[in-house]
Motif scaffolding. Sequence first.
Motif, PDB file in Angstrom:
ATOM      1  N   MET A   1       1.053   6.092  -0.513  1.00 11.94           N
ATOM      2  CA  MET A   1       1.268   5.785   0.893  1.00 11.94           C
ATOM      3  C   MET A   1       2.354   6.679   1.444  1.00 11.94           C
ATOM      4  O   MET A   1       3.481   6.666   0.962  1.00 11.94           O
ATOM      5  CB  MET A   1       1.660   4.309   1.064  1.00 11.94           C
ATOM      6  CG  MET A   1       1.729   3.876   2.511  1.00 11.94           C
ATOM      7  SD  MET A   1       1.942   2.073   2.653  1.00 11.94           S
ATOM      8  CE  MET A   1       3.585   1.869   2.013  1.00 11.94           C
ATOM      9  N   VAL A   6      -1.519   3.873   5.482  1.00 11.27           N
ATOM     10  CA  VAL A   6      -2.487   3.856   4.399  1.00 11.27           C
ATOM     11  C   VAL A   6      -3.847   3.512   4.987  1.00 11.27           C
ATOM     12  O   VAL A   6      -3.948   2.740   5.954  1.00 11.27           O
ATOM     13  CB  VAL A   6      -2.085   2.841   3.304  1.00 11.27           C
ATOM     14  CG1 VAL A   6      -2.049   1.430   3.858  1.00 11.27           C
ATOM     15  CG2 VAL A   6      -3.007   2.932   2.110  1.00 11.27           C
ATOM     16  N   TYR A  27      -0.385  -4.539   1.432  1.00 11.26           N
ATOM     17  CA  TYR A  27      -0.128  -3.291   0.708  1.00 11.26           C
ATOM     18  C   TYR A  27       1.377  -3.054   0.590  1.00 11.26           C
ATOM     19  O   TYR A  27       1.888  -2.717  -0.492  1.00 11.26           O
ATOM     20  CB  TYR A  27      -0.797  -2.120   1.441  1.00 11.26           C
ATOM     21  CG  TYR A  27      -0.906  -0.851   0.630  1.00 11.26           C
ATOM     22  CD1 TYR A  27      -2.108  -0.469   0.058  1.00 11.26           C
ATOM     23  CD2 TYR A  27       0.200  -0.030   0.446  1.00 11.26           C
ATOM     24  CE1 TYR A  27      -2.219   0.701  -0.678  1.00 11.26           C
ATOM     25  CE2 TYR A  27       0.107   1.144  -0.281  1.00 11.26           C
ATOM     26  CZ  TYR A  27      -1.101   1.510  -0.846  1.00 11.26           C
ATOM     27  OH  TYR A  27      -1.193   2.671  -1.576  1.00 11.26           O
ATOM     28  N   GLN A  56      -7.055  -1.258  -3.291  1.00 15.24           N
ATOM     29  CA  GLN A  56      -6.705   0.088  -2.866  1.00 15.24           C
ATOM     30  C   GLN A  56      -5.338   0.471  -3.406  1.00 15.24           C
ATOM     31  O   GLN A  56      -5.114   1.595  -3.858  1.00 15.24           O
ATOM     32  CB  GLN A  56      -6.700   0.178  -1.333  1.00 15.24           C
ATOM     33  CG  GLN A  56      -6.472   1.588  -0.796  1.00 15.24           C
ATOM     34  CD  GLN A  56      -7.587   2.541  -1.193  1.00 15.24           C
ATOM     35  OE1 GLN A  56      -8.769   2.242  -0.982  1.00 15.24           O
ATOM     36  NE2 GLN A  56      -7.234   3.679  -1.765  1.00 15.24           N
ATOM     37  N   TRP A  57      -4.413  -0.489  -3.371  1.00 17.20           N
ATOM     38  CA  TRP A  57      -3.076  -0.250  -3.944  1.00 17.20           C
ATOM     39  C   TRP A  57      -3.186   0.041  -5.441  1.00 17.20           C
ATOM     40  O   TRP A  57      -2.534   0.953  -5.956  1.00 17.20           O
ATOM     41  CB  TRP A  57      -2.202  -1.471  -3.698  1.00 17.20           C
ATOM     42  CG  TRP A  57      -0.828  -1.368  -4.283  1.00 17.20           C
ATOM     43  CD1 TRP A  57       0.274  -0.795  -3.720  1.00 17.20           C
ATOM     44  CD2 TRP A  57      -0.399  -1.844  -5.568  1.00 17.20           C
ATOM     45  NE1 TRP A  57       1.356  -0.878  -4.563  1.00 17.20           N
ATOM     46  CE2 TRP A  57       0.973  -1.518  -5.707  1.00 17.20           C
ATOM     47  CE3 TRP A  57      -1.033  -2.511  -6.618  1.00 17.20           C
ATOM     48  CZ2 TRP A  57       1.704  -1.847  -6.850  1.00 17.20           C
ATOM     49  CZ3 TRP A  57      -0.308  -2.837  -7.749  1.00 17.20           C
ATOM     50  CH2 TRP A  57       1.050  -2.502  -7.854  1.00 17.20           C
ATOM     51  N   ASP A  60      -4.617   3.538  -5.948  1.00 12.28           N
ATOM     52  CA  ASP A  60      -3.611   4.551  -5.614  1.00 12.28           C
ATOM     53  C   ASP A  60      -2.587   4.693  -6.730  1.00 12.28           C
ATOM     54  O   ASP A  60      -2.160   5.810  -7.067  1.00 12.28           O
ATOM     55  CB  ASP A  60      -2.905   4.178  -4.310  1.00 12.28           C
ATOM     56  CG  ASP A  60      -3.822   4.316  -3.098  1.00 12.28           C
ATOM     57  OD1 ASP A  60      -4.896   4.928  -3.246  1.00 12.28           O
ATOM     58  OD2 ASP A  60      -3.466   3.790  -2.023  1.00 12.28           O
ATOM     59  N   LYS A  61      -2.187   3.576  -7.298  1.00  6.36           N
ATOM     60  CA  LYS A  61      -1.204   3.616  -8.382  1.00  6.36           C
ATOM     61  C   LYS A  61      -1.791   4.306  -9.611  1.00  6.36           C
ATOM     62  O   LYS A  61      -1.118   5.069 -10.296  1.00  6.36           O
ATOM     63  CB  LYS A  61      -0.741   2.194  -8.741  1.00  6.36           C
ATOM     64  CG  LYS A  61       0.277   1.637  -7.769  1.00  6.36           C
ATOM     65  CD  LYS A  61       1.614   2.349  -7.954  1.00  6.36           C
ATOM     66  CE  LYS A  61       2.613   1.917  -6.903  1.00  6.36           C
ATOM     67  NZ  LYS A  61       2.345   2.501  -5.585  1.00  6.36           N
ATOM     68  N   LYS A  63      -4.127   6.578  -9.644  1.00  2.00           N
ATOM     69  CA  LYS A  63      -4.258   8.009  -9.372  1.00  2.00           C
ATOM     70  C   LYS A  63      -2.929   8.727  -9.585  1.00  2.00           C
ATOM     71  O   LYS A  63      -2.889   9.879 -10.006  1.00  2.00           O
ATOM     72  CB  LYS A  63      -4.752   8.217  -7.944  1.00  2.00           C
ATOM     73  CG  LYS A  63      -6.228   7.904  -7.746  1.00  2.00           C
ATOM     74  CD  LYS A  63      -6.638   8.138  -6.305  1.00  2.00           C
ATOM     75  CE  LYS A  63      -8.122   7.834  -6.107  1.00  2.00           C
ATOM     76  NZ  LYS A  63      -8.520   8.010  -4.682  1.00  2.00           N
ATOM     77  N   LYS A  64      -1.843   8.057  -9.257  1.00  2.00           N
ATOM     78  CA  LYS A  64      -0.523   8.647  -9.431  1.00  2.00           C
ATOM     79  C   LYS A  64      -0.013   8.507 -10.862  1.00  2.00           C
ATOM     80  O   LYS A  64       1.052   9.017 -11.199  1.00  2.00           O
ATOM     81  CB  LYS A  64       0.475   7.989  -8.474  1.00  2.00           C
ATOM     82  CG  LYS A  64       0.179   8.267  -7.004  1.00  2.00           C
ATOM     83  CD  LYS A  64       1.183   7.545  -6.110  1.00  2.00           C
ATOM     84  CE  LYS A  64       0.879   7.790  -4.638  1.00  2.00           C
ATOM     85  NZ  LYS A  64       1.830   7.061  -3.757  1.00  2.00           N
TER      86      LYS A  64
END
Length: 881
Positions: A1, A6, A27, A56-57, A60-61, A63-64
């Motif tokens: 984000m 987001v 989020y 989605q959160w 995203d986590k 992916k990081k």
Amino acid sequence: MEDGEVDFPAFPYKPYTIQVDFMKFLYQSLERGGISMLESPTGTGKTLSVICSALQWLVDKKKKGIVLGNGEEKVNGDDKDDDDPDWIRNFVPNKVHGVSERKPVMSKKIMGSFSEDKMERGGKEVRRMEETNGFDDEDVSEFLLEDYDSGEDNSGKSKRTHVGGDDSSSGEEEEDDETELKVYFCSRTHSQLSQFMKELKKTTFARELKIVCLGSRKNFCINEGVLKLRSLARINERCLELQKQKKPAASKQKKLVAGKQKKCNKGSCGCPMLRRQKVNEFRDEVSRQQAPDIEDLVNIGRILGSCPYYGSRKMIPTADLVVLPYQSLLSKSSRESLGLKLKGSVVIIDEAHNLSDALISMHNAKVTLPQLKKLQSCLESYYLRFCDLLGPTNRRYIQILKILVGAFIQILCDDTKVMYTCSMCDAGRTTSASVSTMTINEFLFSLNIDNINLFKVLQHMKETNIIYKITGYGDKVAASQEVETLGDDREDSEEESTITGFRAFSSILSSLVNNDSAGKIFIAKPQGAVAEGYIKYVMLTGEKIFSEISNEAHSIVLIGGTLKPIEETRERLFPSLQLAQLPFFSCGHIIPSENILPLAVKHGPSGKSLDFSYKMRSSPAMIEELGRLLCNLVSVVPEGVVVFFSSFDYENQVYSSWKSSGILSRIMKKKHIFREPRRNTDIEAFLKEYKNKIDSSYNAHPGSCTGALLLAVVGGKVSEGINFSDGAGRCIVMVGLPYPSPSDTELMERVKHIEGLEKNVSTKRMDPSACPECKEADRETGFHILRSCKGRGKDYYENICMKAVNQCIGRAIRHVNDYAAILLLDARYTSESIENSFSHPTHKLPQWIKHQLVTKTSNYGEVQKKLHQFFMFHRRKEATI
């Protein structure tokens, strides 16, 4: 984000503004961590918003490459679930591991561990048992406790031998594949979880993430021989019993007594659904499905002949999203059993208005006098048969259990009389207390068991599996005696099993190691043949239990359609978190303002002031005025009307009065009348018939009986989770303010605890039948406690009432085009009401209702006029569509 923005691309439709606001707040809450609360009215797409924001959160986590709580220590094999079958506990796909030898085998292995003199004594005992009951060596070994060492060095572990390696190594290897960061979503009922999975399948997350849905044995079991038991407790017990039988296929006959045999049915000879070779098939098939729900898992299990209950549990380690019921997450023993790792993960609790009650009630414990007497008999029988074969430590702990059970029975059977002065007639009377309360320490001292180390007793029970050993032996002896009496034609008994009583006793012991201020002990002595005696532990606060979850998880999110007033939840679960520090989101409804008409009604049709307080609600004049109001209401409201009463007893009283006065027949000329059934099993058919009547009203002739009137009860099934969308709920009527009864002993103890009155106000409950003039003794005691409350206890009591009101009126308005009227019948709802001991109730209504509430009308005629205009407007609007 980035920059606080987001996107939520998985949302399948164009979201409303309030849905976007909800998702962004959620989020940000997950980013921040800690506890947060989000309220969104039912019908606003809350479930879909939760899915698209939280997952989605999570994506995203991932992916990081961020893994929260990465330093968590792996759990070794000692934490494996004792409820799991041995082969499942030790099974890892594509690996071979040693199997722990869990059950001693008589003859060489057991006898070899005894000394010479013990072997001699043991042999005599076995021979005596064989002569008495016809049990052979293997039968004896099945129930014999393993040697147990209670020394400090090994923390009281039983002396078990391990063959082929250490379980802990396999446990660590299995957890190598575990996904550290998870989202746990839980709700109260099976239907709510199914609805969540249905919404999840609308998104791309259903195919992108690994998802597992958990449930109870009752929902998952596919063994017809076990399912026929119906009761959840009995299904659980039978499942565990079947796991102890190692070779179900080879055991067609089971010897009960010498010379007599009984055929085993499918549910008593080992479960065929627990075959090892089916685990991989079940796992592979489920992994090919997109977000399978409980029904999907059961169907797969039936096709493959593999247990869905244990199969789904083994999919937890690699899952990204775990969907499960309240009990599985909120109970520490259930979390340990399932192997749930909350460290650094996200916990989302739906229907959170029930959270504090659910959390506290599941940690209550109760054991009855019949259960204790049955357990006492089993302990005596077991000790008599196995005394010479047991090691000294096991003998000592069984003797301690006998002392504890005997003490519990003694306090329930004690006929000690107490002197008290009646608060209503000032007469001194001697009577036995029907229900008395004690703190934990008072209870321990009164039974002279304060010198017993209950921690060690509980540890011994857990390590040795003593519950199964003692109850198994007792049931086997009872079964052999029954066969001797009835022969092979006996049927399975429906009475409560011995193990249920032992588990209840164990739960009470576990409760006694809590902090003294955490709960109260209730002692109810038997009242003739009418009521059995019992000892019950009631948890007063859920703070410590909830902290076990909040201290582990990265974030906890409480979600619901009607969370207000949130002070009650905060007070009971996390009081150390100040209200100003608690992130709280509440949004309006997606419906336009003209689709809802909330009215506070002060006067009835004849001009009488509406007062449904406890003292006035049963008066013939008030019941008649309510009847007149509904006669007017059904003439102007189309389709369905739902009326909520404070209790089943009051609803029955009103119905009987209307029936004799003729009001009921007047209402039935306009609408069919339905009454909420007391039994939950009748609800589904009842609601189906009600909605069929609503649907048939569309084709009815003008002037004929159209639609239906449903008489429901606050706190009943209808008020919790049942949707009355469109015509099923065109008008919701709330009769009075449903304050809980002051005669509820457990509730009053919680009020005292919250207010801090434990040492100042007595709540010993006397037998009301002892004094004909004081049948309201318990109620008056409760009112005395409430009058003593000036702060938090008073607020808590009012909050319970308003949470119930909000749940009831929230049954209407389920989508953007829905419309309904809401009537709050009582002068206390209006703006002119005098605020006595409590703040104004309308302050705690949901925001989307409070902002449009009409609190002042000159008379009932004005109410009727507003209703007529409201429904005429929508009738014309529907005609133009």
